[in-house]
Design an enzyme around this catalytic site. Structure first.
Site, PDB file in Angstrom:
ATOM      1  N   GLN A 195     -16.732   4.247   7.081  1.00 13.82           N
ATOM      2  CA  GLN A 195     -15.328   3.872   6.418  1.00 13.82           C
ATOM      3  C   GLN A 195     -15.428   2.862   5.177  1.00 13.82           C
ATOM      4  O   GLN A 195     -14.776   3.558   4.471  1.00 13.82           O
ATOM      5  CB  GLN A 195     -14.830   3.668   7.351  1.00 13.82           C
ATOM      6  CG  GLN A 195     -13.604   4.087   8.068  1.00 13.82           C
ATOM      7  CD  GLN A 195     -12.699   3.698   9.356  1.00 13.82           C
ATOM      8  OE1 GLN A 195     -13.206   2.681  10.889  1.00 13.82           O
ATOM      9  NE2 GLN A 195     -11.839   3.301   8.891  1.00 13.82           N
ATOM     10  N   PHE A 226     -11.090   5.822  13.412  1.00 12.33           N
ATOM     11  CA  PHE A 226      -9.722   5.240  14.073  1.00 12.33           C
ATOM     12  C   PHE A 226      -9.740   3.349  13.548  1.00 12.33           C
ATOM     13  O   PHE A 226      -9.278   3.025  14.766  1.00 12.33           O
ATOM     14  CB  PHE A 226      -9.914   5.330  14.818  1.00 12.33           C
ATOM     15  CG  PHE A 226      -9.635   6.592  15.399  1.00 12.33           C
ATOM     16  CD1 PHE A 226      -9.208   7.537  15.757  1.00 12.33           C
ATOM     17  CD2 PHE A 226     -11.069   7.936  16.169  1.00 12.33           C
ATOM     18  CE1 PHE A 226      -8.757   9.375  15.588  1.00 12.33           C
ATOM     19  CE2 PHE A 226     -10.580   8.969  16.263  1.00 12.33           C
ATOM     20  CZ  PHE A 226      -9.569   9.765  16.621  1.00 12.33           C
ATOM     21  N   GLU A 230     -14.313   0.929  10.468  1.00  9.53           N
ATOM     22  CA  GLU A 230     -13.876  -0.013   9.193  1.00  9.53           C
ATOM     23  C   GLU A 230     -14.803  -0.897   8.630  1.00  9.53           C
ATOM     24  O   GLU A 230     -15.207  -1.503   7.691  1.00  9.53           O
ATOM     25  CB  GLU A 230     -12.629  -0.545   8.891  1.00  9.53           C
ATOM     26  CG  GLU A 230     -11.801  -1.227   8.209  1.00  9.53           C
ATOM     27  CD  GLU A 230     -10.300  -0.888   8.183  1.00  9.53           C
ATOM     28  OE1 GLU A 230      -9.641  -1.112   8.021  1.00  9.53           O
ATOM     29  OE2 GLU A 230     -10.406  -1.969   7.017  1.00  9.53           O
ATOM     30  N   ARG A 308      -1.383  -8.364   9.818  1.00  5.25           N
ATOM     31  CA  ARG A 308       0.200  -6.711  10.193  1.00  5.25           C
ATOM     32  C   ARG A 308       0.663  -7.259  11.866  1.00  5.25           C
ATOM     33  O   ARG A 308       1.985  -6.625  11.064  1.00  5.25           O
ATOM     34  CB  ARG A 308      -1.072  -5.769  10.106  1.00  5.25           C
ATOM     35  CG  ARG A 308       0.133  -4.615   9.710  1.00  5.25           C
ATOM     36  CD  ARG A 308      -0.965  -3.354   9.336  1.00  5.25           C
ATOM     37  NE  ARG A 308      -1.634  -3.307   8.258  1.00  5.25           N
ATOM     38  CZ  ARG A 308      -1.128  -2.948   7.327  1.00  5.25           C
ATOM     39  NH1 ARG A 308       0.053  -2.178   8.059  1.00  5.25           N
ATOM     40  NH2 ARG A 308      -1.331  -2.645   6.173  1.00  5.25           N
ATOM     41  N   ARG A 340      -6.388   1.865  14.120  1.00  6.07           N
ATOM     42  CA  ARG A 340      -4.871   2.315  13.737  1.00  6.07           C
ATOM     43  C   ARG A 340      -3.454   1.558  14.003  1.00  6.07           C
ATOM     44  O   ARG A 340      -3.590   1.705  15.480  1.00  6.07           O
ATOM     45  CB  ARG A 340      -5.344   4.185  14.085  1.00  6.07           C
ATOM     46  CG  ARG A 340      -4.241   4.682  13.521  1.00  6.07           C
ATOM     47  CD  ARG A 340      -4.592   6.424  14.145  1.00  6.07           C
ATOM     48  NE  ARG A 340      -3.362   7.308  13.856  1.00  6.07           N
ATOM     49  CZ  ARG A 340      -3.816   8.888  14.411  1.00  6.07           C
ATOM     50  NH1 ARG A 340      -4.795   9.396  15.335  1.00  6.07           N
ATOM     51  NH2 ARG A 340      -2.890   9.834  13.256  1.00  6.07           N
ATOM     52  N   GLU A 720      -1.847   6.107  10.088  1.00  4.35           N
ATOM     53  CA  GLU A 720      -1.107   5.219  11.217  1.00  4.35           C
ATOM     54  C   GLU A 720       0.003   5.113  11.639  1.00  4.35           C
ATOM     55  O   GLU A 720       0.227   4.961  13.231  1.00  4.35           O
ATOM     56  CB  GLU A 720      -2.222   3.407  10.806  1.00  4.35           C
ATOM     57  CG  GLU A 720      -2.830   3.881  10.781  1.00  4.35           C
ATOM     58  CD  GLU A 720      -3.619   1.726   9.837  1.00  4.35           C
ATOM     59  OE1 GLU A 720      -2.856   2.008   8.715  1.00  4.35           O
ATOM     60  OE2 GLU A 720      -4.157   1.464  10.289  1.00  4.35           O
TER      61      GLU A 720
END
Ligand code: LUZ
Ligand code: MOS
Length: 779
Positions: A195, A226, A230, A308, A340, A720
């Protein structure tokens, strides 16, 4: 733009023509690579011997950390992650050696001949043990507003407790894969399932000790990611590059599914503690959260994920006094990573637990308690970290969905059903989602594009985002066509390539279309103003007495026209050779950075998000009280994507996100043994949702008439946020369990709510119910 436009690879996906990395044709010089990994969660490596393995016929390289030409490092942000273990291994699955051979079988034979001596050390395999040992990954983070101590002390009611949420395996259909093809000198072309092509490029350059301009990373498409690619797509890419560099031959590594599941990190497990004060109505006065995550053996993105979570443990609710502390704990498991939602689901599960408990304590419908705590439209609309919730769609979505799902009538029907059935219970729940869109590391909110127009009027679009099935290239394709005013069949979106767009951000944080769409638009705008000027000049040559102005030129219906004089018009394709003869440049770059955001991590204050995505779901389940098995009877979703760029793709994302979330909330349980071996390393022991697990009656709608200001074509991110709608399924199950005790005592509950968890919860409830009955004083 909301006409039907299928996914650009839909036909290739179903016919099998879509070229994934494993399908790329390479000559007979291709070698197969294999990673040899640690069988110990924690051990010292006292010695190893690669001689026998290296001399096996067909084997072309057996590498250890000693063979790395550059830095032995693949930490994405924090440089705490070696590429190949040196003197210590810190999880089962950590890479130690690499093998390249003519065949996969020879790789496996070679691996058996590698001799390693280990001295096992005591591993940390749980958050509890990490806390006991003080095994912190880094300093705690905190966000605070108001006076939580005082507010809790003066609240009429307080709930306290602990919530465990489980890990989750990404289960992308295409496992981690990379193909590296060495070129001239230090050159390396890397076809990676990543990603984050630029990060893959950077890590490979540093690992090989070559310059970044010698490494090209290309991504046509991934078979799902997903978040699992990343950062951790980098790992397989780094290993493959080392083998290709060592052998001078093309090398491919494709992880076997079981190896992939054992080696790669998961969604972070959380252990969350809460204290919440509320009034007689159910209005929340104060909340204190302590969030603890299992980071695994290295940092990876754990701090951003915790951040987050801390920015989403308010979910959709205004909480005047709020304190949240986040701690990432270091354990001897594979490093946990993006998935995700990126901490959002864990944060939201915590506050939804609080709301559900408040409702049960007050004997109210949780829907009403949710509604009264929503962020307001004009007041009570500032989050605990100081961002104002603008364009709040929560009340509108709630009203529409309560009505369209017939919540009130069905609540009565559920009660009715439950009072007349002993062995089956129904449960119903509505939960909201408010998800912040932007990378919380603000500088990452940038994107680049390179748009080329050829003399036949075809357009080639390059941008920095990657395609993983989510439809990014389709949306970009539509955006380029719409902005150019041409039919989509003129446009092609190129494979993502670091030699076209440099220094890109990961395709993540749901922001792929937002960021890259804007960058593409910027490039198209540059080209259009250049072309408009030249075309105006062409028109003017024929009418020197009445010149055309560049500002009046419009791009529409495959034509370029002077809007003031509609007879002056020329076909888009027709004019391109003329522009070429006139020496007009027909390529342009575009760049975008998200405006107006800024976030001070240390103060825990600011505006981290460009905007919020909103949605709600109502889920009804049927629970078999004797087996713990549940069936999803019906789910109604109303989700906000602004002006949809592609309703087909967006609805697919909402459906897929919800079902993937249901997996996390119900059947997907990641388990390790007491030595850190993953027990659930294949689909026969790890239960992802199948077609059977989709709600029998699944009604997904997009909120209409809600253009999102200051975004590409008034759209909103989708990827997401819908995952967290699945919390409605989780709480519907809790509601059904609670009905076993006629809602008089509250079930014990955790996430995932597997059959086993549900059954234990019911058994526990029955025991407590009987005990209560026995201890009731006779009247
Ligand atoms: N990745 C990241 C993400 O680096 N920062 C984020 O805020 C984020 N959010 C969601 C998914 N990936
Ligand atoms: Mo991500 S969790 O790759 O947006």
């Amino acid at each position: 733009m909301a006409t039907k436009f299928p996914h650009e690879s839909a036909e290739k996906h179903v016919s099998g023509e879509a070229v994934y990395i494993d399908d790329i044709l390479v000559g007979e010089r291709l070698l197969t690579g294999r990673v040899v990994y640690s069988p110990h969660a924690h051990a010292r490596i006292t010695s190893f011997d690669l001689k026998a393995a290296s001399t096996l016929p067909g084997v072309r390289a057996v590498l250890s950390y000693k063979d790395i030409p550059g830095h032995n490092q693949m930490g994405p942000v924090i440089k705490d992650e070696v590429c190949l273990a040196e003197s210590e291994v810190i999880c089962v699955g950590q890479a130690i050696f690499l093998v390249a051979a003519e065949t996969s079988e020879q790789c496996i034979e070679a691996e058996k001949l590698i001799r390693v001596e280990y001295e096992p050390l005591d591993p940390i395999l749980t958050i509890e043990k990490a806390i006991d040992k003080g095994s912190l990954m880094g300093p705690a983070a905190r966000i605070e507003r108001g006076d939580v101590d005082r507010a809790l002390a003066s609240s009429p009611h307080v709930v306290r407790g602990e919530l465990r949420t489980g890990a989750q395996e990404h289960w992308y259909l295409e496992s981690q894969i990379c193909l590296c093809v060495p070129g001239e000198g230090p050159e390396m072309t890397v076809y990676s399932g990543t990603q984050h092509p630029s990060e893959t490029q950077n890590l490979i350059a540093e690992l090989l000790g070559v310059r970044k301009n010698d490494v090209v990373v290309e991504v046509r498409r991934m078979g799902g990611a997903f978040g699992g690619k990343e950062t951790q797509g980098n790992h397989t890419a780094c290993w493959t590059a080392l083998l290709a560099h060592a052998t001078g031959r093309p090398v491919k590594i494709r992880l076997f599914r079981d190896d992939d599941m054992k080696i790669t990190g998961k969604r972070h497990r959380f252990l969350s503690r809460y204290e919440a004060g509320y009034d007689d109505e159910g209005r929340i006065i104060a909340v204190r959260f302590e969030l603890n995550s299992d980071g695994g053996c290295t940092a990876d993105l754990s701090f951003a994920i915790m951040e987050r979570a801390m920015l989403h443990c308010d979910n959709s609710y205004y909480i005047p006094n709020f304190s949240v502390t986040g701690r990432v704990w270091k354990t001897n498991l594979p490093s946990n990573t993006a998935f995700r939602g990126f901490g959002g689901p864990q944060g939201m599960a915590a506050i939804e637990t609080v709301i559900d408990r408040i409702a049960r304590e007050l004997n109210k419908d949780a829907a009403d308690v949710r509604r009264m705590n929503f962020y307001g439209l004009a007041e009570d609309n500032v989050t605990h970290y100081g961002e104002t919730v603008e364009n709040n769609r929560l009340p509108a979505i709630y009203d529409q969905l309560m009505k369209s799902s017939e919540y009130g009538r069905r609540r009565e029907a559920v009660n009715e059903f439950n009072s007349s059935n002993e062995f089956f219970k129904r449960g119903l729940a509505i939960t909201p989602v408010k998800f912040g869109i932007s990378f919380t590391t603000s500088f990452l909110n940038q994107a680049g594009a390179l748009v080329l127009v050829y003399t036949d009027g075809t357009i080639l679009v390059n941008h920095g985002g990657t395609e993983m099935g989510q439809g990014l290239h389709t949306k970009i394709h539509q955006i380029a066509a719409a902005e150019f005013g041409v039919s989509p069949d003129r446009v092609k979106v190129n494979a993502t390539n670091t030699s076209k767009i440099p220094n890109t951000t990961a395709t993540a944080a749901s922001a792929g279309a937002d960021l890259n769409g804007m960058a593409v638009k910027a490039a198209v705008d540059t080209l259009k103003s250049r072309i408009a000027e030249a075309v105006a000049a062409i028109f003017t040559e024929k009418h020197p007495e009445d010149p055309s102005r560049a500002e009046a030129i419009v791009f529409q219906n495959d034509r370029i026209t002077d809007s003031g004089r509609p007879d002056r018009t020329i076909g888009f394709a027709e004019v391109m050779p003329m522009l070429h003869l006139r020496q007009i440049s027909l390529s342009a770059t575009g760049f975008y950075r998200t405006p107006g955001i800024g976030w001070d991590k240390r103060k825990g204050h600011g505006r981290p998000f460009h905007y919020y995505a909103f949605g709600m779901a109502v889920t009804e389940v049927l629970l078999d009280v004797l087996t713990g098995r549940h069936t999803m009877l019906r789910t109604d979703i109303l989700h906000d994507v602004g002006d949809s760029l592609n309703p087909g793709i967006d609805i697919g994302q909402v459906e897929g996100g919800y079902v993937q979330g249901v997996g996390w909330c119900t059947t997907e349980e990641v388990k390790w043994d007491d030595r850190g071996n993953l027990l659930t390393h294949s689909p026969d022991t790890y239960k992802i949702p199948s077609v059977q697990d989709i709600p029998k009656d699944f009604r997904v709608a997009l909120l209409e008439g809600v253009p999102n200001p200051n975004t590409i074509r008034l759209s909103k991110a989708v990827a997401e946020p819908p995952l967290m709608l699945a919390l409605s399924a989780w709480l519907a199950i809790k509601d059904a369990i609670s009905a076993v005790a006629n809602h008089e005592i509250e079930p014990e509950f955790s996430l995932p709510a597997t059959n086993e968890t549900i059954l234990l919860s019911i058994e526990d409830l029955k025991i407590r119910l009987e005990r209560d009955l026995v201890s009731q004083p006779a009247v």
